[in-house]
Design a protein around this motif. Structure first.
Motif, mmCIF file in Angstrom:
data_model
loop_
_atom_site.group_PDB
_atom_site.id
_atom_site.type_symbol
_atom_site.label_atom_id
_atom_site.label_comp_id
_atom_site.label_asym_id
_atom_site.label_seq_id
_atom_site.Cartn_x
_atom_site.Cartn_y
_atom_site.Cartn_z
ATOM 1 N N UNK A 199 0.835 -1.204 0.000
ATOM 2 C CA UNK A 199 0.000 0.000 0.000
ATOM 3 C C UNK A 199 0.868 1.251 0.000
ATOM 4 N N UNK A 200 1.914 1.236 0.808
ATOM 5 C CA UNK A 200 2.827 2.394 0.881
ATOM 6 C C UNK A 200 3.423 2.698 -0.492
ATOM 7 N N UNK A 201 3.847 1.669 -1.192
ATOM 8 C CA UNK A 201 4.425 1.875 -2.529
ATOM 9 C C UNK A 201 3.412 2.517 -3.477
ATOM 10 N N UNK A 202 2.162 2.097 -3.391
ATOM 11 C CA UNK A 202 1.132 2.664 -4.264
ATOM 12 C C UNK A 202 0.874 4.127 -3.929
ATOM 13 N N UNK A 217 -1.420 11.349 0.438
ATOM 14 C CA UNK A 217 -0.464 11.825 1.440
ATOM 15 C C UNK A 217 -0.890 11.433 2.852
ATOM 16 N N UNK A 218 -2.173 11.607 3.162
ATOM 17 C CA UNK A 218 -2.632 11.255 4.504
ATOM 18 C C UNK A 218 -2.593 9.738 4.710
ATOM 19 N N UNK A 219 -2.997 8.987 3.698
ATOM 20 C CA UNK A 219 -2.953 7.524 3.813
ATOM 21 C C UNK A 219 -1.518 7.057 4.050
ATOM 22 N N UNK A 220 -0.582 7.652 3.313
ATOM 23 C CA UNK A 220 0.829 7.296 3.489
ATOM 24 C C UNK A 220 1.306 7.686 4.885
ATOM 25 N N UNK A 221 0.880 8.851 5.359
ATOM 26 C CA UNK A 221 1.250 9.299 6.705
ATOM 27 C C UNK A 221 0.777 8.292 7.754
#
Length: 293
Positions: A199-202, A217-221
């Motif tokens: 998920x992070x890579x996506x 950005x928030x999902x990655x955070x």
């Protein structure tokens, strides 16, 4: 919202951005009836064009009555019914929208765009099986349609048919390389599947496409914070909410198809003193001054 097809894109796909000239009446009809019929059709198309222009300005409450009158004046015109159905969706009158779109489909049964909008209508009513059926029927007629593939991915995602959802998002992105929401949504699916690193890579890929993609950005955070990289999680979370503070509300996350696992982890991040302070600062920041024309 990134997880929905904008109405204007829909109207352009339907060919409603510029309404066609009415067809000439049948030659065997009396001449006076030819004039009346043509005038009614022309008036209907003019009203439909006005409705499209109002929709572009998001003035849906003004657009709907014009589209309604257009269908009354030209009841056998599939485009006016499709426009009316699309506008009903914008004002969340879903049953009326489905009824109008059904009328359009009866007039133009092989029009894939009408099936796509019907898919959107049933999705909005949370009838995901029906949504998938209409979207798949439309894609049989017009397979290389990124927006419809994206919508089908969303329907499969809501049905928890995760592998099929990812396949549709991949097809949509292959056709439209700037479609970062498709990449973002693969991240949403992967996170719900417990594949956090994937998920992070996506989400990193989505941000590389659009560095103002607040959702990614928030999902990655959240993912970084959950994995223990708190400093980077706080910094990216604050940057995302500066771009769009609506993502701090659970309801908005649900509207954008965030799953239970990701929402729960997001709430943990937002509950930290660091993010609470960042949100207060963002809420207190005045909007940027408007430039004079």
């Amino acid at each position: 919202m990134p997880n929905r097809i904008p109405l204007i894109s829909l109207l352009l796909a339907l060919g409603l951005g510029a309404m066609p000239e009415p067809a000439a009446s049948q030659a065997l009809l009396p001449y006076t009836l030819q004039i009346d019929s043509a005038q009614l059709e022309q008036t209907a198309l003019s009203l439909a064009e006005e409705a499209v222009q109002l929709a572009r300005l998001q003035q849906y409450e003004l657009a709907v009555p014009r589209a309604e009158l257009a269908t009354q004046l030209a009841p056998k015109n599939a485009q006016t019914w499709t426009l009316l159905g699309s506008l009903y969706l914008q004002v969340e009158q879903f049953d009326k929208g489905i009824e109008a779109l059904g009328q359009a489909q009866s007039l133009s049964p092989e029009n894939p765009s009408i099936k796509f909008v019907l898919g959107e209508a049933h999705f909005r009513k949370s009838n995901y099986e029906k949504a998938a059926e209409y979207l798949q029927a439309g894609l049989k007629l017009k397979p290389d349609t990124p927006g419809a593939l994206f919508d089908l991915g969303n329907a499969f995602y809501k049905l928890k048919r995760f592998d099929q959802a990812i396949a549709q998002y991949e097809k949509a992105f292959a056709l439209e390389k700037n479609l970062w929401p498709a990449v973002n949504n693969i991240g949403l699916v992967k996170y719900e599947m417990g594949e956090v690193d994937s998920a992070i890579k996506r989400w990193e890929q989505a941000i590389a496409i659009d560095d103002k993609a607040a959702e990614a950005m928030l999902a990655l955070a959240v993912a970084l914070y959950t994995k223990g990289d708190k400093a980077k999680g706080f910094a990216m979370g604050e940057a995302a909410l500066k771009l769009d503070k609506r993502y701090a509300t659970v309801e908005y996350l649900k509207e954008n198809l965030w799953g239970d696992r990701l929402i729960a982890d997001t709430q943990k991040l937002l509950a930290t003193p660091e993010m609470k302070a960042a949100l207060v600062k963002i809420q207190d920041t005045p909007p940027p001054p408007q430039m004079s024309p």
